[in-house]
Motif scaffolding. Sequence first.
Motif, mmCIF file in Angstrom:
data_model
loop_
_atom_site.group_PDB
_atom_site.id
_atom_site.type_symbol
_atom_site.label_atom_id
_atom_site.label_comp_id
_atom_site.label_asym_id
_atom_site.label_seq_id
_atom_site.Cartn_x
_atom_site.Cartn_y
_atom_site.Cartn_z
ATOM 1 N N PRO A 142 0.819 -1.227 0.000
ATOM 2 C CA PRO A 142 0.000 0.000 0.000
ATOM 3 C C PRO A 142 0.848 1.271 0.000
ATOM 4 O O PRO A 142 1.835 1.382 0.731
ATOM 5 N N GLY A 143 0.466 2.199 -0.893
ATOM 6 C CA GLY A 143 1.143 3.479 -0.961
ATOM 7 C C GLY A 143 2.485 3.458 -1.661
ATOM 8 O O GLY A 143 3.159 4.487 -1.738
ATOM 9 N N LYS A 144 2.881 2.320 -2.208
ATOM 10 C CA LYS A 144 4.193 2.209 -2.846
ATOM 11 C C LYS A 144 4.128 2.115 -4.367
ATOM 12 O O LYS A 144 5.165 2.034 -5.023
ATOM 13 N N ASN A 146 3.027 3.896 -7.860
ATOM 14 C CA ASN A 146 2.650 5.153 -8.510
ATOM 15 C C ASN A 146 2.329 4.908 -9.971
ATOM 16 O O ASN A 146 2.998 4.105 -10.634
ATOM 17 N N ASP A 170 -4.736 1.273 -3.743
ATOM 18 C CA ASP A 170 -4.031 2.409 -3.157
ATOM 19 C C ASP A 170 -2.850 2.764 -4.054
ATOM 20 O O ASP A 170 -1.714 2.316 -3.836
ATOM 21 N N SER A 172 -0.932 6.117 -6.396
ATOM 22 C CA SER A 172 -0.813 7.569 -6.444
ATOM 23 C C SER A 172 -0.514 8.038 -7.862
ATOM 24 O O SER A 172 0.209 7.376 -8.609
#
Length: 315
Positions: A142-144, A146, A170, A172
């Motif tokens: 998660p969050g890693k 892009n 998740d 970005s």
Amino acid sequence: MALAAAVAFSFSAHAADSWPSKPISLVVPFAAGGTTDILAREVGQKLNQALNQPFIIDNRPGAGGTLGASFVSKAPADGYTFLMATVAHTMAPGIYKTLPYDFSKDLVPVGLVALTPNVLLVNTAIPVKTVAELVAYIKANPGKVNYGSAGTGSTEHFSGEMFRAMTKSDISHIPYKGGAPMMTDLMGGQIQMAIETSPSAAPHVRSGRVRALAVTTMTRSNAYPGVPTLDESGVTGYDVTTWFALMAPRGTPPAITQRMNTELNKVLKSPDLMKRFEDQGVSAGDMTQAQLASFISTETTKWHKVAKSSGASAE
């Protein structure tokens, strides 16, 4: 009233008779090297031969293509400035609170150039070969992860936001000024994934520098043998087709835009251009101005609804 109409028609006809008498500017609202730029240069070369005037490609990237559109909307309506518009311009009204132009009023549809699927790509260092494996990888990291785009409000941005919303992933968003610099970073590993337009993606998929997991249309693309659609890969209902069209400033003489439409539809049928399009996973356009106007209206309504449901925003 009738006299005014007759005078206007006479002026328009005269303008078309003497047009073009100098080079024509084709504004590409994204950076050089991306799909919009690639197609503009291929079509511009053919139109150069057909109209016997150079087509000067003028790259004006920024703000998901809206800077270039704004520039053309304010250009002289004399038939010497055209915009290579894309589906992103019908997405923009749904995700920008304000725009410096009105796409439906300030620009005139001239002709449909092409349609193409987008392609879900990943950097080859990521240990995934299917969409299901990608979703599992994102959830495990998660969050890693892009994803890149050709800019905020671009078709790549919108495609990524749809993927994020529909898979509850998740991820970005990293915006660039065009598809070419974004692809460079994807291959280099600075970003992990992207949903890029086919012509920009195809050579890098063939070279093995990026991995294609799925296409965004409801049917598979001949340019990517064996690559499934996102819909059949478990992202049910995912359907994005990227299109490209010539637009002109409002007030451009109808006789000029009609002639451009006629010449465009002719060159799109040339065998060598059709072959290049086929190799890139592109279908040539063929619409009258009225058909294109109706198509753009439908697309604008469609993407406004999608923007609301996905939560995509350029703010």
